[in-house]
Design a protein around this motif. Sequence first.
Motif, PDB file in Angstrom:
ATOM      1  N   UNK A   1      53.620  54.488  39.133  1.00  0.00           N
ATOM      2  CA  UNK A   1      52.769  54.429  38.033  1.00  0.00           C
ATOM      3  C   UNK A   1      51.780  53.160  38.107  1.00  0.00           C
ATOM      4  N   UNK A   2      50.442  53.278  37.940  1.00  0.00           N
ATOM      5  CA  UNK A   2      49.897  52.039  37.769  1.00  0.00           C
ATOM      6  C   UNK A   2      49.933  51.338  36.519  1.00  0.00           C
ATOM      7  N   UNK A   3      49.843  50.067  36.369  1.00  0.00           N
ATOM      8  CA  UNK A   3      49.584  49.228  35.031  1.00  0.00           C
ATOM      9  C   UNK A   3      48.317  49.011  34.608  1.00  0.00           C
ATOM     10  N   UNK A   4      48.191  48.655  33.342  1.00  0.00           N
ATOM     11  CA  UNK A   4      46.908  48.169  33.315  1.00  0.00           C
ATOM     12  C   UNK A   4      46.093  47.113  33.904  1.00  0.00           C
ATOM     13  N   UNK A   5      46.909  46.203  34.421  1.00  0.00           N
ATOM     14  CA  UNK A   5      46.050  45.077  35.048  1.00  0.00           C
ATOM     15  C   UNK A   5      45.833  45.627  36.260  1.00  0.00           C
ATOM     16  N   UNK A   6      46.434  46.405  36.965  1.00  0.00           N
ATOM     17  CA  UNK A   6      45.666  46.937  38.248  1.00  0.00           C
ATOM     18  C   UNK A   6      44.604  47.741  38.075  1.00  0.00           C
ATOM     19  N   UNK A   7      44.769  48.555  36.949  1.00  0.00           N
ATOM     20  CA  UNK A   7      43.504  49.493  36.557  1.00  0.00           C
ATOM     21  C   UNK A   7      42.376  48.744  36.350  1.00  0.00           C
ATOM     22  N   UNK A   8      42.537  47.403  35.537  1.00  0.00           N
ATOM     23  CA  UNK A   8      41.557  46.661  35.180  1.00  0.00           C
ATOM     24  C   UNK A   8      40.907  45.835  36.425  1.00  0.00           C
ATOM     25  N   UNK A   9      41.705  45.464  37.353  1.00  0.00           N
ATOM     26  CA  UNK A   9      41.378  44.715  38.495  1.00  0.00           C
ATOM     27  C   UNK A   9      40.590  45.722  39.364  1.00  0.00           C
TER      28      UNK A   9
END
Length: 120
Positions: free
Chosen positions: A20-28
């Motif tokens: 599962x992705x985390x918010x920091x990865x999606x933001x990046x």
Amino acid sequence: MKYLCLVYAREDHLHDLPESPRDPECHAYATSLIDDGRLIAGQALEPVATATTVRVREGKTLVTDGPFAETTEQLTGFYMVEARDLNEAIRIAEGIPPARVGSIEVRPVRELQLDEQGGA
């Protein structure tokens, strides 16, 4: 051309699986699309339980709590992107982190055809 990349996933699995992705990865990833001039807009959505569906039938408005249909995956967010063609839009979509645990629906945006008076 504009494309809407709709992010679908099971809400109960979206953040609970090892991949599962985390918010920091999606933001990046979103930041990288901004830097490339590809991201027009994008947002994560609140849980499907917060949804309200509006229908108008025979001049009457029906407002229903919840999503429009029962499904195993829910709409959890979107990316509005600028791409040369569908192939480029697909390449962008495959980089969206939640694609690992859900699916990304890629749809071209249809520009509304308006006359000079602003009508359809």
